[in-house]
Design an enzyme around this catalytic site. Structure first.
Site, PDB file in Angstrom:
ATOM      1  N   ARG A   1       2.772  -9.060  -0.648  1.00 35.62           N
ATOM      2  CA  ARG A   1       2.944  -8.020  -1.667  1.00 35.62           C
ATOM      3  C   ARG A   1       3.813  -6.858  -1.187  1.00 35.62           C
ATOM      4  O   ARG A   1       4.277  -6.050  -1.988  1.00 35.62           O
ATOM      5  CB  ARG A   1       1.565  -7.503  -2.104  1.00 35.62           C
ATOM      6  CG  ARG A   1       0.766  -6.904  -0.982  1.00 35.62           C
ATOM      7  CD  ARG A   1      -0.691  -6.715  -1.353  1.00 35.62           C
ATOM      8  NE  ARG A   1      -0.976  -5.361  -1.763  1.00 35.62           N
ATOM      9  CZ  ARG A   1      -2.196  -4.835  -1.824  1.00 35.62           C
ATOM     10  NH1 ARG A   1      -3.256  -5.581  -1.549  1.00 35.62           N
ATOM     11  NH2 ARG A   1      -2.380  -3.613  -2.193  1.00 35.62           N
TER      12      ARG A   1
ATOM     13  N   HIS B   1       0.809  -1.221   0.000  1.00 32.66           N
ATOM     14  CA  HIS B   1       0.000   0.000   0.000  1.00 32.66           C
ATOM     15  C   HIS B   1       0.838   1.265   0.000  1.00 32.66           C
ATOM     16  O   HIS B   1       0.382   2.311  -0.434  1.00 32.66           O
ATOM     17  CB  HIS B   1      -0.988  -0.025   1.161  1.00 32.66           C
ATOM     18  CG  HIS B   1      -2.081  -1.018   0.928  1.00 32.66           C
ATOM     19  ND1 HIS B   1      -2.017  -2.293   1.409  1.00 32.66           N
ATOM     20  CD2 HIS B   1      -3.213  -0.936   0.196  1.00 32.66           C
ATOM     21  CE1 HIS B   1      -3.086  -2.954   1.005  1.00 32.66           C
ATOM     22  NE2 HIS B   1      -3.829  -2.164   0.272  1.00 32.66           N
TER      23      HIS B   1
ATOM     24  N   ARG C   1     -15.507   1.869  -0.568  1.00 31.34           N
ATOM     25  CA  ARG C   1     -15.197   0.555  -0.005  1.00 31.34           C
ATOM     26  C   ARG C   1     -15.207   0.680   1.508  1.00 31.34           C
ATOM     27  O   ARG C   1     -14.617   1.612   2.061  1.00 31.34           O
ATOM     28  CB  ARG C   1     -13.827   0.061  -0.481  1.00 31.34           C
ATOM     29  CG  ARG C   1     -13.562  -1.370  -0.035  1.00 31.34           C
ATOM     30  CD  ARG C   1     -12.281  -1.912  -0.625  1.00 31.34           C
ATOM     31  NE  ARG C   1     -11.117  -1.290  -0.036  1.00 31.34           N
ATOM     32  CZ  ARG C   1      -9.870  -1.559  -0.419  1.00 31.34           C
ATOM     33  NH1 ARG C   1      -9.646  -2.416  -1.399  1.00 31.34           N
ATOM     34  NH2 ARG C   1      -8.857  -0.971   0.159  1.00 31.34           N
TER      35      ARG C   1
ATOM     36  N   CYS D   1      -9.940  -3.303 -10.263  1.00 29.99           N
ATOM     37  CA  CYS D   1      -9.436  -2.116  -9.558  1.00 29.99           C
ATOM     38  C   CYS D   1      -8.053  -2.361  -8.964  1.00 29.99           C
ATOM     39  O   CYS D   1      -7.519  -1.508  -8.261  1.00 29.99           O
ATOM     40  CB  CYS D   1     -10.407  -1.647  -8.487  1.00 29.99           C
ATOM     41  SG  CYS D   1     -10.593  -2.822  -7.142  1.00 29.99           S
TER      42      CYS D   1
ATOM     43  N   GLU E   1     -10.874 -10.681  -4.307  1.00 28.06           N
ATOM     44  CA  GLU E   1      -9.446 -10.568  -4.059  1.00 28.06           C
ATOM     45  C   GLU E   1      -8.902 -11.712  -3.217  1.00 28.06           C
ATOM     46  O   GLU E   1      -7.726 -11.783  -2.917  1.00 28.06           O
ATOM     47  CB  GLU E   1      -9.108  -9.217  -3.406  1.00 28.06           C
ATOM     48  CG  GLU E   1      -9.920  -8.904  -2.175  1.00 28.06           C
ATOM     49  CD  GLU E   1      -9.661  -7.503  -1.618  1.00 28.06           C
ATOM     50  OE1 GLU E   1      -8.671  -6.865  -2.018  1.00 28.06           O
ATOM     51  OE2 GLU E   1     -10.452  -7.058  -0.776  1.00 28.06           O
TER      52      GLU E   1
ATOM     53  N   ASP F   1      -4.365  -8.179  -4.039  1.00 26.33           N
ATOM     54  CA  ASP F   1      -4.463  -9.220  -3.019  1.00 26.33           C
ATOM     55  C   ASP F   1      -4.692 -10.589  -3.645  1.00 26.33           C
ATOM     56  O   ASP F   1      -4.219 -11.600  -3.128  1.00 26.33           O
ATOM     57  CB  ASP F   1      -5.588  -8.891  -2.026  1.00 26.33           C
ATOM     58  CG  ASP F   1      -5.127  -7.866  -1.007  1.00 26.33           C
ATOM     59  OD1 ASP F   1      -3.972  -7.967  -0.561  1.00 26.33           O
ATOM     60  OD2 ASP F   1      -5.905  -6.957  -0.673  1.00 26.33           O
TER      61      ASP F   1
ATOM     62  N   ARG G   1     -10.671   4.033  -1.107  1.00 22.37           N
ATOM     63  CA  ARG G   1     -10.122   3.279   0.035  1.00 22.37           C
ATOM     64  C   ARG G   1     -10.324   4.148   1.279  1.00 22.37           C
ATOM     65  O   ARG G   1      -9.631   5.143   1.453  1.00 22.37           O
ATOM     66  CB  ARG G   1      -8.642   2.990  -0.177  1.00 22.37           C
ATOM     67  CG  ARG G   1      -8.342   2.002  -1.317  1.00 22.37           C
ATOM     68  CD  ARG G   1      -6.846   1.771  -1.440  1.00 22.37           C
ATOM     69  NE  ARG G   1      -6.496   0.627  -2.260  1.00 22.37           N
ATOM     70  CZ  ARG G   1      -6.045   0.714  -3.513  1.00 22.37           C
ATOM     71  NH1 ARG G   1      -5.899   1.879  -4.092  1.00 22.37           N
ATOM     72  NH2 ARG G   1      -5.729  -0.379  -4.174  1.00 22.37           N
TER      73      ARG G   1
HETATM   74  C1  PEP Z   1      -6.538  -5.190  -4.425  1.00 20.30           C
HETATM   75  O1  PEP Z   1      -6.277  -5.977  -3.509  1.00 20.30           O
HETATM   76  O2  PEP Z   1      -6.262  -5.410  -5.626  1.00 20.30           O
HETATM   77  C2  PEP Z   1      -7.170  -3.898  -4.125  1.00 20.30           C
HETATM   78  C3  PEP Z   1      -7.578  -3.092  -5.081  1.00 20.30           C
HETATM   79  O3  PEP Z   1      -7.285  -3.542  -2.819  1.00 20.30           O
HETATM   80  P1  PEP Z   1      -6.047  -2.976  -1.960  1.00 20.30           P
HETATM   81  O4  PEP Z   1      -4.910  -2.719  -2.912  1.00 20.30           O
HETATM   82  O5  PEP Z   1      -6.541  -1.756  -1.286  1.00 20.30           O
HETATM   83  O6  PEP Z   1      -5.773  -4.087  -1.015  1.00 20.30           O
HETATM   84 MG    MG Z   2      -7.120  -5.625  -1.520  1.00 16.62          MG
END
Ligand code: PEP
Ligand code: MG
Length: 597
Positions: A490, A211, A354, A527, A456, A480, A318
């Site tokens: 990640r 993130h 979300r 997304c 996800e 995810d 988010r």
């Molecule tokens: C994802 O997991 O691809 C997603 C869009 O959510 P985040 O990156 O906020 O976990």
């Molecule tokens: Mg995610």
């Protein structure tokens, strides 16, 4: 994997040699500026005198903060062991030195003595001791010793953060035009960056899809993470170039290197101006299919960029930003005000909110007690699981969303769903919150907002047919989905080389979920970060996805790609790719199609 063996040594008499650190290309663009080491002398320090009988308690408080810092450094030390040998040795050496500074050193003894004799609080005593020791080192005008002064600041500030109990105020005030340098930049840290003051970021730890990386891209800040021994060669004020496109940090660049990168910046600006002209053009393939391009939003400051990019709505808001960098929870009114202003700002375009997805690297101090040891686990009490456990928290957020929905179109998106029953329970909650608000005569969204599911978690993708019956729309989160399918963190730079959304297992799950949505005739969007990468555009469209949501900065590049794509050819190539099992072959087929290979 970051490999930092690559160094130039172009000694010019009287100057430090140019040094190159290789890391992960996280957010594109080039930043040139002076390094600002995040930990150094940036916290607001409380100062007060102590009654004599409070001195033992204050010494204990200081000892506890030192012990906590030692544990944190120990954890970093463990993490650093996974680096390539030379880097592990160098980073390990620095962290050992830090550890040492926290055990009976002059720093610690000095603070204890100030608390005792001057009867001042631990923060003030520590600040004074840091100042005195580092001033002594700096006065010796020796680069090695100046680096030690920075080390004292780094360690001292970690203790200060633990004393103050506010881990995230480390970036203020930042001199304008700085490049932020740190061992680690958390998403909460990144959320505090002001792109008008900060040129770019570089850190020793961190993966390309965590993130922090997403936040950096959202803010448009050129960023390199995972540059393992960065801190050994950079101190406050070091001139730096951060090349976020190639994953390279250059310290003390030569005049020639500087000139080269300045030309590259001009080049990039020219390209951006050309892309900006696409703003009002439709995102339509050559055969006339319209693609919906929406924006992902991490922070409200992105609104201007979202509008400038011509986004047709927010495909992913988010909401974690409302909960990070504070000790209390946002109440309903605060959430309602924020959402209402975003909905108003989007002028009638839909906003997909979300619900809270705190957990893993995204920490909310206010929820740590509730979440316990699950807080840092990506498999723990997070996303929809947390919301269904803490009903009060969830219902407050839903009340704010439903009320804000009276001012413009909203959709509700549920994160980290792994079973249909979670969707059903969330829907029941939403319905009962709506019923209560209506009975009180409070204006809310009418009809109620569509409720969508993030796909996800591999289990959700594999159960997509059942999910599609329970949900009004799907939003596929490839970030995810890749992490959980391949069991690769990640945010961990040491396994970043294995993290690949082109893995056939991930592609098949995306295909499976997309087809389930198409069969059930519910909208499906992508997304995850692949939505904003033009390398993936043909593949995603070829798989049947027509809605993409991405960082606003990526919209022009993806639009350009869409406008040159023939959908029938893209579909044929996607089918061909999905028949493959070999990752290398998949990449070649895709890159050939994109004309890159
Ligand atoms: C994802 O997991 O691809 C997603 C869009 O959510 P985040 O990156 O906020 O976990
Ligand atoms: Mg995610």
């Amino acid at each position: 994997m970051a490999d930092d063996q690559n160094r130039h040594d172009e000694e010019t008499p009287g100057t430090r040699p140019e040094t190159v650190f290789d890391g992960l290309a996280v957010a594109p663009g080039i930043a040139i500026g002076e390094a600002h080491l995040r930990d150094c002398r940036t916290l607001p320090i409380p100062e007060y005198r102590l009654a004599t009988n409070r001195i033992p308690a204050e010494q204990q408080r200081f000892a506890a903060a030192v012990a906590k810092t030692r544990r944190q450094i120990g954890a970093l030390r463990t993490k650093a062991r996974g680096l390539p040998d030379a880097a592990a040795e160098e980073v390990g050496y620095i962290l050992d030195a830090y550890h040492h500074m926290l055990s009976g050193s002059r720093l610690i003894r000095g603070v204890e003595s100030r608390i005792e004799t001057m009867r001042i609080n631990a923060e003030a005593a520590l600040e004074a001791e840091i100042q005195e020791i580092s001033a002594g080192f700096m006065a010796m005008k020796d680069s090695y010793l100046a680096q030690r002064a920075d080390d004292i600041c780094s360690v001292g500030n970690r203790v200060l953060q633990n004393l103050i109990g506010e881990p995230t105020r480390g970036f203020t005030p930042v001199p304008k035009g700085s490049v932020i340098v740190s061992d680690q930049i958390t998403p909460a840290d990144a959320a505090q960056m002001d792109p008008r003051r900060v040129e770019g970021m570089a850190a020793a730890l961190g993966g390309a899809e965590g993130h922090t990386a997403i936040m950096a891209r959202a803010l448009g800040l050129p960023t390199v993470l995972g540059a393992s021994n960065l801190l050994s060669g950079v101190r406050n004020g070091t001139m730096l170039i951060v090349d976020g496109g190639s994953g390279r940090v250059i310290a003390d660049p030569t005049p020639e290197t500087l000139a080269l990168y300045r030309r590259r910046i001009e080049d990039l600006q020219r390209k951006q101006r050309a892309l900006a002209r696409l703003r009002k053009r439709p995102a339509t393939t050559t055969d006339g299919t319209d693609i919906l391009l929406q924006a992902n939003m991490e922070l409200p400051v992105e609104l201007t960029q979202v509008l400038q990019a011509g986004a047709m709505g927010i495909g992913l808001l988010r909401t974690e930003f409302m909960f990070m960098n504070r000790e209390d929870l946002p109440d309903e009114e605060e959430q309602y005000d924020l959402l209402t202003s975003l909905i108003g700002g989007m002028g009638g375009q839909p906003v997909t909110v979300r619900t809270l997805d705190i957990g893993g690297e995204k920490i909310a101090v206010s929820l740590v007690d509730e979440v316990g040891s699950s807080a840092a686990s990506v498999l723990g009490l997070r996303g929809i699981r947390l919301s269904l456990k803490l009903r009060g928290l969830f219902e407050t957020q839903i009340r704010a969303i439903l009320r804000a929905g009276a001012h413009g179109p909203v959709r509700i998106l549920l994160p980290m769903v792994s079973s249909v029953s979670e969707v059903r329970r969330a829907r029941e909650s939403i319905k009962s919150v709506a019923g209560r608000l209506r009975r009180r005569g409070v204006p809310i969204a009418d009809p109620l907002p569509p409720v969508g599911v993030m796909i996800e978690v591999p289990g959700a993708a594999l159960a997509a047919d059942a999910m599609a019956l329970a949900a009004d729309f799907f939003s596929i989160g490839s970030n995810d989905l890749t992490m959980y399918t391949l069991a690769i963190d990640r945010a961990d730079e040491r396994v970043a080389y294995l993290y690949d959304p082109l893995h056939p297992a991930v592609l098949r799950l995306i295909q499976f979920a997309t087809q389930a949505a198409l069969r059930a005739r519910i909208p499906v969007s992508m997304c995850g970060e692949v939505a904003g990468d033009p390398r993936f555009t043909a593949l995603l469209l070829g798989l049947g996805i027509r809605d993409l949501s991405m960082s606003a900065h990526s919209i022009p590049r993806v639009k350009q790609r869409i406008r040159e794509l023939d959908l029938a050819a893209a579909t044929q190539r996607a089918n061909q790719i999905l028949e493959q099992t070999d990752l290398g072959r998949i990449a070649t087929l895709l890159d050939d199609f994109n004309g890159l290979a």
